[in-house]
Design an enzyme around this catalytic site. Structure first.
Site, PDB file in Angstrom:
ATOM      1  CG  ASP A  93       7.663  -0.258  -1.207  1.00 49.03           C
ATOM      2  OD1 ASP A  93       7.495   0.351  -0.242  1.00 49.03           O
ATOM      3  OD2 ASP A  93       7.648   0.575  -2.017  1.00 49.03           O
ATOM      4  CB  ALA A  94       3.916  -4.237   1.785  1.00 48.48           C
ATOM      5  CE  LYS A  95       5.795   3.159   0.188  1.00 49.49           C
ATOM      6  NZ  LYS A  95       5.815   3.320  -0.471  1.00 49.49           N
ATOM      7  NE  ARG A  96       1.196  -5.622   4.226  1.00 53.09           N
ATOM      8  CZ  ARG A  96       0.220  -5.328   3.049  1.00 53.09           C
ATOM      9  NH1 ARG A  96      -0.401  -4.911   2.684  1.00 53.09           N
ATOM     10  NH2 ARG A  96       0.343  -6.931   1.801  1.00 53.09           N
TER      11      ARG A  96
END
Length: 273
Positions: A93-96
């Site tokens: 879960d990085a939401k780049r």
């Protein structure tokens, strides 16, 4: 084996739609681990080992590691999961949300450095922010679509006047993920559990892509309503719960308590199908 294959295999093997989110906060750690950021790996590995036979996926949130300079511990944890729970996919879960060569580096970080099976992305900058991840064969990417937070409506709930039918932005993202952006069947969507009506709408527009659904548990999402809105026999959902499971106990029995909480949630989700 592709990410989708791995997801389907884990669902069948463990009879589960539950994803356990790994959001380590040392201040909330139990007993001997409390307040000690050097024990992030130890805490998370215990949770993983206790719940691995009850989940469809694990979802470590990269910020909880980076904030405590624990990227090396995250690498160690990812290696631990690949070695000890190889059948359970891991969603980073990085939401780049960047583009070009920067996005290429973020993709290398997620898939090469950490060895994740999938990653969460923000599609706000368009397909350019998604394409670099799709070059990694067999890997997955979940695009933010209709998120759990109230402020999500500021943009996601606005209509697009220049698109036929003037859909909401989140509806347009769902159509793109189901259609022209999903070149190799690698895309999924993030839809918050606090909006079951929107989950149902997204599933209508994107009938086959996997949905990652956070917000069940501590954030108040209704597990049964979530499953009924999003699950279809040929369309996977991955229902995430983090704090309600990993902090189920503040005592030395935290791993056993996490297992009990995970089993209860798994059974609740399964019974709603």
């Amino acid at each position: 084996m592709t990410f989708l294959d791995k997801l389907a295999a884990a669902q069948q093997k463990n009879g589960s739609l539950l994803c356990v989110g790994l959001d380590p906060e040392p201040a909330r750690f139990p007993g001997q681990f409390k307040g000690d950021a050097s024990r992030i790996y130890d805490f998370c590995a215990r949770i993983v080992d206790a719940t691995a036979d009850l989940v469809i996926a694990f979802k470590p949130q990269i910020a909880y590691f980076a904030a405590h300079r624990a990227e090396a511990q995250l690498e160690k944890l990812m290696e631990h999961m690949r070695r000890n729970t190889p059948d359970v996919p891991v969603i980073l879960d990085a939401k780049r949300g960047d583009i070009g060569s920067t996005a290429e580096q973020y993709a290398l970080e997620a898939f090469e450095r950490y060895g994740a099976d999938a990653v969460t992305l923000s599609p706000f900058m368009g397909f350019d922010s998604v394409a670099p991840y799709l070059k990694h064969e067999g890997k997955g990417a979940f695009l933010l679509c209709r998120t759990s937070n109230p402020g999500g409506s500021d943009l996601q709930g606005q209509r697009l006047a220049d698109v036929e039918g003037q859909p909401f932005l989140y509806e347009h993202v769902a159509r793109l993920a189901q259609g022209p952006w999903n070149l190799n069947g690698q895309l999924g969507l993030v839809v918050g559990a606090t909006y079951p009506a929107e989950i149902e709408r997204v599933r209508e527009l994107a009938p086959t892509v996997p949905l990652l659904i956070p917000g069940v548990g501590a954030q108040g999402g209704d597990a049964v309503a979530t499953v009924r809105a999003g699950w279809r026999p040929d369309a996977p959902i991955v229902v995430n719960s983090s704090r309600a499971i990993i902090y189920a106990s503040s005592g030395d029995d935290f791993a056993e308590a996490a297992k009990t909480a995970a089993r209860t949630m798994r059974d609740t989700l399964e019974s709603a199908k």
